[in-house]
Design a protein around this motif. Structure first.
Motif, PDB file in Angstrom:
ATOM      1  N   GLU A 157       0.856  -1.179   0.000  1.00 54.74           N
ATOM      2  CA  GLU A 157       0.000   0.000   0.000  1.00 54.74           C
ATOM      3  C   GLU A 157       0.896   1.234   0.000  1.00 54.74           C
ATOM      4  OE1 GLU A 157      -2.627  -0.420   3.394  1.00 54.74           O
ATOM      5  OE2 GLU A 157      -2.811  -2.546   2.989  1.00 54.74           O
ATOM      6  N   ALA A 158       0.509   2.275  -0.729  1.00 55.97           N
ATOM      7  CA  ALA A 158       1.345   3.468  -0.814  1.00 55.97           C
ATOM      8  C   ALA A 158       0.489   4.715  -0.976  1.00 55.97           C
ATOM      9  CB  ALA A 158       2.306   3.356  -1.990  1.00 55.97           C
ATOM     10  N   PHE A 159       1.019   5.826  -0.491  1.00 55.38           N
ATOM     11  CA  PHE A 159       0.390   7.137  -0.653  1.00 55.38           C
ATOM     12  C   PHE A 159       1.435   8.099  -1.188  1.00 55.38           C
ATOM     13  CE2 PHE A 159      -2.065   5.027   2.570  1.00 55.38           C
ATOM     14  CZ  PHE A 159      -3.361   5.291   2.177  1.00 55.38           C
ATOM     15  N   TYR A 160       0.996   9.041  -2.022  1.00 53.00           N
ATOM     16  CA  TYR A 160       1.888  10.017  -2.622  1.00 53.00           C
ATOM     17  C   TYR A 160       1.277  11.408  -2.501  1.00 53.00           C
ATOM     18  CZ  TYR A 160       3.761   5.839  -4.829  1.00 53.00           C
ATOM     19  OH  TYR A 160       4.281   4.589  -5.051  1.00 53.00           O
ATOM     20  N   ILE A 161       2.142  12.395  -2.340  1.00 48.41           N
ATOM     21  CA  ILE A 161       1.753  13.803  -2.349  1.00 48.41           C
ATOM     22  C   ILE A 161       2.554  14.453  -3.469  1.00 48.41           C
ATOM     23  CG2 ILE A 161       1.720  15.981  -1.048  1.00 48.41           C
ATOM     24  CD1 ILE A 161       0.010  13.832   0.247  1.00 48.41           C
ATOM     25  N   ARG A 162       1.908  15.305  -4.277  1.00 51.17           N
ATOM     26  CA  ARG A 162       2.632  16.026  -5.320  1.00 51.17           C
ATOM     27  C   ARG A 162       2.274  17.502  -5.241  1.00 51.17           C
ATOM     28  NH1 ARG A 162       1.824  14.200 -11.274  1.00 51.17           N
ATOM     29  NH2 ARG A 162      -0.159  15.225 -10.958  1.00 51.17           N
ATOM     30  N   ASP A 163       3.292  18.335  -5.251  1.00 50.26           N
ATOM     31  CA  ASP A 163       3.128  19.778  -5.317  1.00 50.26           C
ATOM     32  C   ASP A 163       2.899  20.118  -6.786  1.00 50.26           C
ATOM     33  OD1 ASP A 163       3.400  22.525  -5.456  1.00 50.26           O
ATOM     34  OD2 ASP A 163       5.176  22.603  -4.176  1.00 50.26           O
ATOM     35  N   GLU A 164       1.699  20.556  -7.141  1.00 52.87           N
ATOM     36  CA  GLU A 164       1.354  20.798  -8.535  1.00 52.87           C
ATOM     37  C   GLU A 164       2.110  21.975  -9.140  1.00 52.87           C
ATOM     38  OE1 GLU A 164      -0.246  18.854 -10.499  1.00 52.87           O
ATOM     39  OE2 GLU A 164      -0.868  17.460  -8.966  1.00 52.87           O
ATOM     40  N   SER A 165       2.579  22.905  -8.308  1.00 53.19           N
ATOM     41  CA  SER A 165       3.312  24.043  -8.872  1.00 53.19           C
ATOM     42  C   SER A 165       4.698  23.631  -9.350  1.00 53.19           C
ATOM     43  CB  SER A 165       3.413  25.178  -7.849  1.00 53.19           C
ATOM     44  OG  SER A 165       4.152  24.751  -6.721  1.00 53.19           O
ATOM     45  N   SER A 166       5.339  22.675  -8.683  1.00 56.27           N
ATOM     46  CA  SER A 166       6.691  22.253  -9.076  1.00 56.27           C
ATOM     47  C   SER A 166       6.735  20.850  -9.665  1.00 56.27           C
ATOM     48  CB  SER A 166       7.621  22.287  -7.857  1.00 56.27           C
ATOM     49  OG  SER A 166       7.270  21.261  -6.945  1.00 56.27           O
ATOM     50  N   GLY A 167       5.719  20.031  -9.383  1.00 48.78           N
ATOM     51  CA  GLY A 167       5.724  18.645  -9.820  1.00 48.78           C
ATOM     52  C   GLY A 167       6.512  17.726  -8.900  1.00 48.78           C
ATOM     53  N   GLN A 168       7.097  18.272  -7.833  1.00 50.83           N
ATOM     54  CA  GLN A 168       7.850  17.450  -6.880  1.00 50.83           C
ATOM     55  C   GLN A 168       6.877  16.534  -6.137  1.00 50.83           C
ATOM     56  OE1 GLN A 168      11.196  17.559  -6.969  1.00 50.83           O
ATOM     57  NE2 GLN A 168      10.803  19.016  -8.605  1.00 50.83           N
ATOM     58  N   PHE A 169       7.343  15.328  -5.775  1.00 53.83           N
ATOM     59  CA  PHE A 169       6.479  14.374  -5.093  1.00 53.83           C
ATOM     60  C   PHE A 169       7.241  13.650  -4.001  1.00 53.83           C
ATOM     61  CE2 PHE A 169       8.430  12.372  -8.672  1.00 53.83           C
ATOM     62  CZ  PHE A 169       8.835  11.138  -8.194  1.00 53.83           C
ATOM     63  N   TRP A 170       6.491  13.126  -3.029  1.00 49.70           N
ATOM     64  CA  TRP A 170       7.024  12.375  -1.898  1.00 49.70           C
ATOM     65  C   TRP A 170       5.867  11.644  -1.248  1.00 49.70           C
ATOM     66  CZ3 TRP A 170       6.487  17.585  -2.319  1.00 49.70           C
ATOM     67  CH2 TRP A 170       5.557  18.184  -1.473  1.00 49.70           C
ATOM     68  N   SER A 171       6.152  10.918  -0.214  1.00 47.54           N
ATOM     69  CA  SER A 171       5.106  10.185   0.511  1.00 47.54           C
ATOM     70  C   SER A 171       4.858  10.842   1.862  1.00 47.54           C
ATOM     71  CB  SER A 171       5.530   8.731   0.727  1.00 47.54           C
ATOM     72  OG  SER A 171       5.665   8.077  -0.513  1.00 47.54           O
ATOM     73  N   PRO A 172       3.605  10.775   2.360  1.00 47.22           N
ATOM     74  CA  PRO A 172       3.328  11.334   3.684  1.00 47.22           C
ATOM     75  C   PRO A 172       3.931  10.498   4.818  1.00 47.22           C
ATOM     76  CG  PRO A 172       1.357  10.319   2.795  1.00 47.22           C
ATOM     77  CD  PRO A 172       2.395  10.265   1.722  1.00 47.22           C
ATOM     78  N   CYS A 173       4.378   9.288   4.507  1.00 44.63           N
ATOM     79  CA  CYS A 173       5.143   8.456   5.442  1.00 44.63           C
ATOM     80  C   CYS A 173       6.470   8.151   4.740  1.00 44.63           C
ATOM     81  CB  CYS A 173       4.386   7.205   5.846  1.00 44.63           C
ATOM     82  SG  CYS A 173       3.274   6.544   4.630  1.00 44.63           S
ATOM     83  N   ALA A 174       7.428   7.604   5.461  1.00 38.21           N
ATOM     84  CA  ALA A 174       8.801   7.519   4.944  1.00 38.21           C
ATOM     85  C   ALA A 174       8.969   6.705   3.659  1.00 38.21           C
ATOM     86  CB  ALA A 174       9.723   6.973   6.026  1.00 38.21           C
ATOM     87  N   LEU A 175       8.144   5.726   3.404  1.00 36.75           N
ATOM     88  CA  LEU A 175       8.237   4.946   2.174  1.00 36.75           C
ATOM     89  C   LEU A 175       6.901   4.960   1.449  1.00 36.75           C
ATOM     90  CD1 LEU A 175      10.294   1.826   3.343  1.00 36.75           C
ATOM     91  CD2 LEU A 175      11.100   3.735   1.962  1.00 36.75           C
ATOM     92  N   PRO A 176       6.886   4.842   0.150  1.00 39.19           N
ATOM     93  CA  PRO A 176       7.959   4.425  -0.731  1.00 39.19           C
ATOM     94  C   PRO A 176       8.869   5.553  -1.217  1.00 39.19           C
ATOM     95  CG  PRO A 176       5.922   4.469  -1.958  1.00 39.19           C
ATOM     96  CD  PRO A 176       5.580   4.814  -0.535  1.00 39.19           C
ATOM     97  N   VAL A 177       8.473   6.833  -1.119  1.00 46.41           N
ATOM     98  CA  VAL A 177       9.321   7.937  -1.574  1.00 46.41           C
ATOM     99  C   VAL A 177       9.577   8.871  -0.394  1.00 46.41           C
ATOM    100  CG1 VAL A 177       9.575   9.842  -3.210  1.00 46.41           C
ATOM    101  CG2 VAL A 177       8.321   7.797  -3.886  1.00 46.41           C
ATOM    102  N   MET A 178      10.761   8.748   0.210  1.00 47.05           N
ATOM    103  CA  MET A 178      11.098   9.557   1.383  1.00 47.05           C
ATOM    104  C   MET A 178      11.407  10.988   0.964  1.00 47.05           C
ATOM    105  SD  MET A 178      14.047   8.980   4.260  1.00 47.05           S
ATOM    106  CE  MET A 178      13.117   7.868   5.313  1.00 47.05           C
TER     107      MET A 178
END
Length: 199
Positions: A111-132
């Motif tokens: 299971e995974a969650f992602y957050i993306r800043d639409e102004s820059s396109g940068q992304f990460w996860s609200p928890c440490a994995l899968p994208v710290m």
């Protein structure tokens, strides 16, 4: 133990996402963990003893997954301090709803969650994995819930996973707020994984 320590960690596969603009080097803001007792350098108990609080960041992770089990007689989830989890219905072995990896050393989930800043396109996860992300993560494991807090490039997120009794299941609540001038235009997405079990 020697064989376990030499085992190679399996890196989770992450869908390809591409940033639209250059990364802005904003100063990394660290979240402050609540006061704890019996702290071991990575985590400790809350003052009231009802939560175990873990503070991780790039380069400072737990040696093995530190997990919380959220379950009732019909439904359950095992979730680690990095947010990797798997979920089942009635029987953890026979009726897995999301994939499970039987490796006590690596922290891989379905299971995974992602957050993306639409102004820059940068992304990460609200928890440490899968994208710290670049800053630290505060994980709070409690009786029947786990909470993950993180702040990245002016976006503060809080992900709550709560076991429910009626109906039996898992409630997921993601709160996001912008902490920078001009506000934040962002997107949140979840990926429940695949288990082969049709619902």
């Amino acid at each position: 133990l020697n064989q376990v320590m030499k085992r190679q960690a399996i890196k989770p596969t992450v869908p390809f996402l591409e940033a639209r603009t250059a990364i802005q080097n904003e100063p990394v803001k660290r979240l402050r963990a609540p006061e704890q007792f019996l702290n071991n350098g990575l985590g400790g108990f809350s003052k009231d003893g009802k939560e175990y609080i873990i503070n991780t960041n790039p380069g400072n992770a737990t040696p093995l997954p530190w997990s919380n089990v959220l379950s009732n007689p019909l439904f359950g989830t095992v979730i680690s301090e990095s947010g990797q989890s798997y979920t089942w219905f009635e029987n953890a072995h026979e009726f897995r709803l999301t994939p499970w990896n039987n490796d006590p050393v690596s922290d891989q989930g379905g299971e995974a969650f992602y957050i993306r800043d639409e102004s820059s396109g940068q992304f990460w996860s609200p928890c440490a994995l899968p994208v710290m992300g670049k800053s630290n993560y505060i994980t709070r494991h409690g009786f029947g819930y786990s909470i993950f807090e993180h702040e990245e490039d002016g976006i503060h997120t809080e992900l709550q996973l709560l076991g429910t009794e009626a109906p039996p299941g898992l409630a997921t609540v993601l709160r996001r707020r912008g902490c920078r001038d001009g506000g934040v235009d962002g997107t949140a997405a979840g990926h429940p994984g695949r288990s082969g079990l049709e619902l």
